[in-house]
Design an enzyme around this catalytic site. Structure first.
Site, short mmCIF file in Angstrom:
data_model
loop_
_atom_site.label_atom_id
_atom_site.label_comp_id
_atom_site.label_asym_id
_atom_site.label_seq_id
_atom_site.Cartn_x
_atom_site.Cartn_y
_atom_site.Cartn_z
N ASP A 101 19.79 1.43 -29.77
CA ASP A 101 18.37 1.73 -29.93
C ASP A 101 17.84 2.47 -28.70
O ASP A 101 18.42 2.37 -27.62
CB ASP A 101 17.56 0.43 -30.08
CG ASP A 101 17.95 -0.35 -31.32
OD1 ASP A 101 18.47 0.28 -32.26
OD2 ASP A 101 17.74 -1.57 -31.33
N1 URA Z 1 21.52 -4.54 -31.73
C1 URA Z 1 20.24 -4.13 -31.58
O1 URA Z 1 19.30 -4.78 -32.01
N2 URA Z 1 20.03 -2.97 -30.92
C2 URA Z 1 21.02 -2.22 -30.37
O2 URA Z 1 20.76 -1.17 -29.75
C3 URA Z 1 22.33 -2.68 -30.54
C4 URA Z 1 22.57 -3.84 -31.22
#
Ligand code: URA
Length: 232
Positions: A101
């Site tokens: 993310d």
């Molecule tokens: N899980 C999440 O919530 N975000 C990420 O970036 C990776 C795994």
């Protein structure tokens, strides 16, 4: 075709960069160093760049320390893409093997070897991904068993696959997942009534984020690291 045009087209380097390479004796035609950008070449000629034939590009395998504020897709208009951090020709052709993310930091693997990337992302191969998580509220010890048994995520039919949770302190934990659903770590904690404040990926299978890298930096993987994905 002119040599400078041929090099630019087949490598993605600009004409200016190609000119510099020619002057730096990085280009050979049929075994001889060539500095003349106007030299005519055809398919019959063997053109080497840095000693490698340019018509057989090597596959690239890269680890990046992703900083906050970058997206693991193409530029979304608000945030720049992590691909912009990789100052290589044809960086936009690299595949990201498992996205993070925009507000997550840590290890991102990239390659133009599609099979290798698939091996990392396919849940069938059960490659563990390790995250360090900071939470808004204290971590209840009961989370450990809940992660192990599987958690019902909002809007999903199947429970999450067994995951390991290690409590590091009141608000910090290490999580190992063997699948990669959308925002999975955040949604798993949300389902237990807690909120992820910081998320960092430390390892993908046997490949650990190099602690010599600073945020935004990258390096090529060693041959041993590349192969380790197939042995995991
Ligand atoms: N899980 C999440 O919530 N975000 C990420 O970036 C990776 C795994």
């Amino acid at each position: 075709m002119r040599l400078d045009k041929y090099l630019a087209q087949s490598t993605g380097f600009s004409r200016k960069e190609v000119k510099r390479m020619l002057h730096a004796d990085e280009v050979q035609v049929n075994g001889e160093f060539e500095r003349n950008p106007a030299r005519k070449v055809s398919d019959e000629d063997e053109v080497l760049l840095d000693g490698y034939p340019i018509d057989t590009p090597r596959e690239r395998y890269i680890m990046l320390y992703k900083p906050i504020g970058y997206v693991c897709s193409s530029d979304d208009g608000t945030h720049p893409s992590v691909l912009g951090l990789i100052e290589l020709p044809r960086a936009d052709e690299l595949t990201i093997a498992g996205r993070l993310d925009v507000d997550t930091t840590g290890l991102v693997l990239l390659s133009d070897d599609g099979q290798w990337c698939h091996r990392i992302t396919s849940p069938r191969h059960k490659l563990g991904k390790i995250y360090e998580v900071t939470l808004a509220d204290p971590i209840d010890p009961s989370y450990v068993e809940k992660f192990e048994r599987g958690i019902q995520l909002n809007g999903e039919k199947e429970l999450t696959k067994p995951a390991q949770l290690e409590i590091l302190s009141e608000n910090r934990a290490r999580v190992e997942l063997f699948e990669g659903r959308y925002h999975q770590v955040k949604r798993m904690f949300a389902a237990l009534g807690n909120r992820v404040e910081e998320l960092h990926r430390d390892a993908i299978g046997p490949i650990q984020l190099d602690d010599e890298l600073y945020e935004g930096e990258w390096r090529e993987l060693t041959q041993a690291e590349v192969k380790s994905i197939f042995n995991a």
